[in-house]
Motif scaffolding. Structure first.
Motif, mmCIF file in Angstrom:
data_model
loop_
_atom_site.group_PDB
_atom_site.id
_atom_site.type_symbol
_atom_site.label_atom_id
_atom_site.label_comp_id
_atom_site.label_asym_id
_atom_site.label_seq_id
_atom_site.Cartn_x
_atom_site.Cartn_y
_atom_site.Cartn_z
ATOM 1 N N LEU A 87 41.757 32.381 42.282
ATOM 2 C CA LEU A 87 43.042 33.314 42.976
ATOM 3 C C LEU A 87 42.346 34.687 42.564
ATOM 4 O O LEU A 87 41.595 34.719 41.594
ATOM 5 N N TYR A 88 42.896 35.587 43.415
ATOM 6 C CA TYR A 88 42.411 36.993 42.924
ATOM 7 C C TYR A 88 43.472 37.673 42.048
ATOM 8 O O TYR A 88 44.358 37.759 42.229
ATOM 9 N N PRO A 89 42.465 37.718 40.880
ATOM 10 C CA PRO A 89 43.188 38.090 39.613
ATOM 11 C C PRO A 89 44.155 39.207 39.784
ATOM 12 O O PRO A 89 45.118 39.563 39.153
ATOM 13 N N HIS A 90 43.827 40.360 40.521
ATOM 14 C CA HIS A 90 44.355 41.593 40.365
ATOM 15 C C HIS A 90 45.584 41.655 41.589
ATOM 16 O O HIS A 90 46.159 42.648 41.685
ATOM 17 N N MET A 91 45.676 40.476 42.207
ATOM 18 C CA MET A 91 46.820 40.666 43.372
ATOM 19 C C MET A 91 47.887 39.801 42.822
ATOM 20 O O MET A 91 47.774 38.697 42.424
ATOM 21 N N ASN A 96 48.087 37.439 47.026
ATOM 22 C CA ASN A 96 47.118 36.129 47.137
ATOM 23 C C ASN A 96 47.232 35.334 48.212
ATOM 24 O O ASN A 96 46.400 34.887 49.069
ATOM 25 N N PRO A 132 48.366 36.192 38.789
ATOM 26 C CA PRO A 132 48.159 34.897 38.349
ATOM 27 C C PRO A 132 47.815 34.391 36.831
ATOM 28 O O PRO A 132 48.216 33.410 36.714
#
Ligand SMILES: Nc1ncnc2c1ncn2[C@@H]1O[C@H](COP(=O)(O)OP(=O)(O)OP(=O)(O)O)[C@@H](O)[C@H]1O
Ligand SMILES: [Mg+2]
Lengths: 412, 296
Positions: A87-91, A96, A132
């Motif tokens: 998962l894109y951790p900053h979104m 995501n 996330p």
């Protein structure tokens, strides 16, 4: 939606021996194909090749009718769920899931609609604005799946998506995946290590072979067998598949065909011998040396109506509750049986006992490096008519399948 | 709750008195370290606020006087043409440092990403070559650099300094950022590829946001390298009006006498922008940005 065709796919990393040595496989539109194989055999490699994250050394890959060897991953219209979620951790969860749609320049309200639909289906509504790292493993897993679903791709690729979840969550997610497939009817290729997952989810299972203790990488990197779960279970084409499918693993014993009382049978230690069904008897010659395969679940303790045809000594008993794993010493070999606990009441370690192996549960394999199957006794169904109390593992398997189906239809 | 606390104490194996003694010892050590670190700073501040004639080492310490004259002198210092030198020099420093940082970060980000993720011939060699350049201090290259800048007509020009500083800061920046990019899980980018994003899009929307702490550090490093550098600036710049602040500061330390008050005031003025930048970037210096992305 589309099917897939793999023609003689070879994948080599650098100058090493190829990891995949010629994969031929046809996956039907809407089929749920489960890919299994020992660790390091190239399952992820195959999946990544299909996704386009790895280039194929040679061979042809078709999605639908299009050859996609040289098509960029983003134009293949596949979605992949990574073993590590990725998962894109900053979104936020919402972004995501929306990312793939935003990249494809889909109108905003359409994106919102699809994300809402997917998050509802996966029960992620209340987490949409979280990051996330604020979610549990199972929730992240669902986000990863949501990200794939919103795209409505032609093909889903799942790489051991449930491997890091605990047993309860895994069961729950398994049902969700099954439900998803029922609803979307998209082609799925699913990699797993878990026997139950493979058996319950698959329309067909494909078994990929890996390194072998005895023969090294000689047989590695080929598809050994592709078929329905029961086909693989009852009629494995070789020793590798027989040993790989089913848990605990099948017992293998060296044996010789002899004729006693005018009938062909498999002679074992001492005077032990197991009779053969017609199919098996027809496939072997007197004096032939071969390898006998017996599933641990197919062995029963001898009694009045089932005279002993194997005489073994109890080594270790592992109690699992309803059933026990009983390790026997048989000559120089080990032999494993799964037996109901209550039947073991007055059996102790080091005791000599008699076992009965029905002709119908016997599997015969060649003694060579491929261990090709010679014949099968006919399968567990034949061995014990459905009217009787049934074979424990067959019932167990059926129960799992039934419960999954039930939950799936409940949910609808 | 109280029960739990007790158990924790027990498990550490210390009773209450021992813990208090330990606390006091820790704090004493910390206080001593703080004094050691802060004393020179306090001293400089005191010097800056003391009239220049009294500020020196041999100065009269019997009377304590506070004044802002030193700052006024440093800031309002004029040359023969009536130019306010401090403002010109401040502008020079800011321009040189800012452009160096900008070029450094832009080039380092892209180069480092290439080194971290792409496979090309000379990748390993390139990285090592960068390292080798770091073995030689700037001074060693002073004469060749002087000649090159002379040929380019960039001596006594802030652009010359920008060029030299960017080049000398770049290897470190590239290594630093590459090291960080290496820690960003590859799967994140692969997921984005499958999602349909282009390399450029992935770089901008996935990689750069996750590399924020490393970029902040790199920017700070570039800025500080340029801001503090003395020897090259002193060599390449001839006209007072083109000096950067460290060079200007050196003027107060003459062969005959040292203007301690002015020097201290100048030193404080030079430090302020760096401190400001540090505080501005501090909020980006956080760990754990990639947490939650991949299971680990
Ligand atoms: N990038 C790579 N470069 C070189 N060799 C690789 C690379 N990726 C995988 N391999 C090799 O290819 C083989 C198959 O790896 P792969 O990850 O496909 O196995 P797998 O079946 O997915 O295993 P697991 O079940 O443990 O996930 C391994 O022997 C591995 O060493
Ligand atoms: Mg794998």
């Amino acid at each position: 939606m589309a099917g897939l065709t793999l023609k003689n796919i070879i994948k080599r990393y650098g100058n090493a021996e190829p990891t995949l040595k010629g994969i031929n496989l046809e996956i039907r539109d809407g089929e749920f194909l489960v890919l299994v194989g020992p660790s390091g055999c190239g399952k992820s490699t195959l999946l990544r090749s299909i996704a386009g994250l790895e280039s194929i050394t040679s061979g042809d890959l078709y999605i639908g009718d299009t050859r996609v060897n040289d098509v960029h991953p983003k134009d293949r219209d596949i979605a992949m769920v990574f073993q590590s979620y990725a998962l894109y951790p900053h979104m936020t969860i919402r972004r995501n899931m929306a990312f793939g749609l935003e990249v494809r320049k889909m109108p905003k309200d359409e994106i919102d609609r699809l994300v809402a639909e997917a998050s509802q289906m996966l029960g992620l509504d209340e987490y949409l604005d979280k990051l996330p790292k604020m979610l549990s493993g199972g929730q992240r897993q669902r986000v990863a799946m949501g990200r794939a679903i919103v795209r409505r791709p032609k093909v889903f690729l799942f790489d051991e998506p449930l491997s890091n979840l605990d047993a309860a969550l895994r069961t729950q997610m398994r049902v969700e995946i099954r439900r998803l497939h029922k609803k979307l009817k998209t082609t799925i290729i699913y990699v797993t290590h878990d026997q139950v997952e493979a058996m319950t989810l698959a329309d067909r299972i494909a078994v990929l072979s890996g390194r072998d203790k005895e023969y090294g990488t000689k047989n590695a990197g080929y598809l050994q067998q592709v078929g329905t779960p029961l086909e693989l279970f009852q009629r494995p084409v070789n020793k590798f598949v027989a040993g790989f499918i089913g848990s605990p693993s099948m017992n293998f014993l060296d044996a010789k065909i002899e004729v006693r009382n005018g009938k062909k049978c498999v002679a074992l230690e001492g005077w032990d011998a197991i009779d053969l069904t017609q199919e098996c008897a027809d496939a072997v010659k007197e004096g032939q040396e071969l390898c006998l395969g017996i599933r641990p679940q197919d062995v029963i303790l001898a009694d009045a109506s089932h005279p002993a045809n194997m005489h073994v000594k109890v080594d270790v008993i592992e109690t699992l509750g309803w059933e026990c794993h009983v390790h026997f010493k048989y000559g120089a070999n080990q032999f494993l049986a799964v037996i109901e606990s209550q039947k073991l009441a007055d059996i102790k370690e080091e005791q000599e006992v008699g076992l009965y192996v029905a002709p119908e549960v016997v599997h015969l394999f060649n003694h060579d490096e491929h261990g090709t199957a010679i014949a099968h006794g006919g399968g567990i169904k034949a061995a014990k008519p459905a009217s009787s109390e049934g074979d424990p593992h067959f019932t167990a398997l059926n129960e799992v399948i039934a419960s999954v189906n039930e939950e799936v239809s409940d949910a609808k | 709750m109280a029960k739990k606390q007790e158990w924790v104490e027990d498990s550490v194996g210390l009773n209450k008195r021992d813990r208090i003694i330990k606390q006091i010892a820790y704090n004493l050590i910390l206080i001593l370290v703080c004094i050691a670190v802060l004393y020179p700073v306090v001293w400089v501040v005191k010097m800056a606020l003391t009239p220049n004639e009294l500020a020196g080492i041999g100065g009269d310490t019997s009377q304590i006087q506070f004044t802002l004259d030193n700052f006024k002198h440093v800031v309002l210092n004029q040359n023969q043409n009536g130019d306010y030198l401090f403002f010109h020099q401040l502008a020079n420093s800011v321009i040189v440092s800012a452009i160096t940082t900008l070029i450094g970060v832009l080039l380092a980000c892209t180069a480092a990403y290439g080194f971290a993720r792409l496979n090309f011939i000379g990748r390993q060699m390139g990285l090592q070559a960068f390292l080798v350049t770091q073995m030689f201090p700037g001074v060693v290259m002073m004469i060749p650099l002087y000649i090159i800048l002379g040929k380019l007509g960039l001596t006594d020009n802030v652009l010359g300094l920008v060029l030299v500083y960017s080049v000398s800061a770049l290897p470190f920046c590239v290594w630093n950022l590459k090291g960080y990019f290496d820690t960003i899980p590859k799967e994140l980018e692969e997921a984005a590829i499958v999602d349909g994003a282009s390399r450029a899009k992935i770089f901008v929307t996935i990689v750069l946001p996750l590399a924020r702490p490393a970029i902040a550090i790199t920017a700070l490093f570039s800025f500080m390298t340029a801001w503090n550098e003395f020897i090259l600036a002193a060599t390449f710049m001839n006209n007072e009006i083109n000096y950067t602040l460290p060079v200007a500061l050196k003027q107060y330390v003459g062969a005959q006498s040292v203007e301690y008050g002015y020097f201290a005031a100048g030193a404080i003025l030079v430090s302020i922008p760096i401190m400001a930048l540090f505080f501005a970037l501090q909020k980006h210096l956080v760990g754990g940005l990639t947490a939650g992305g991949v299971k680990g």
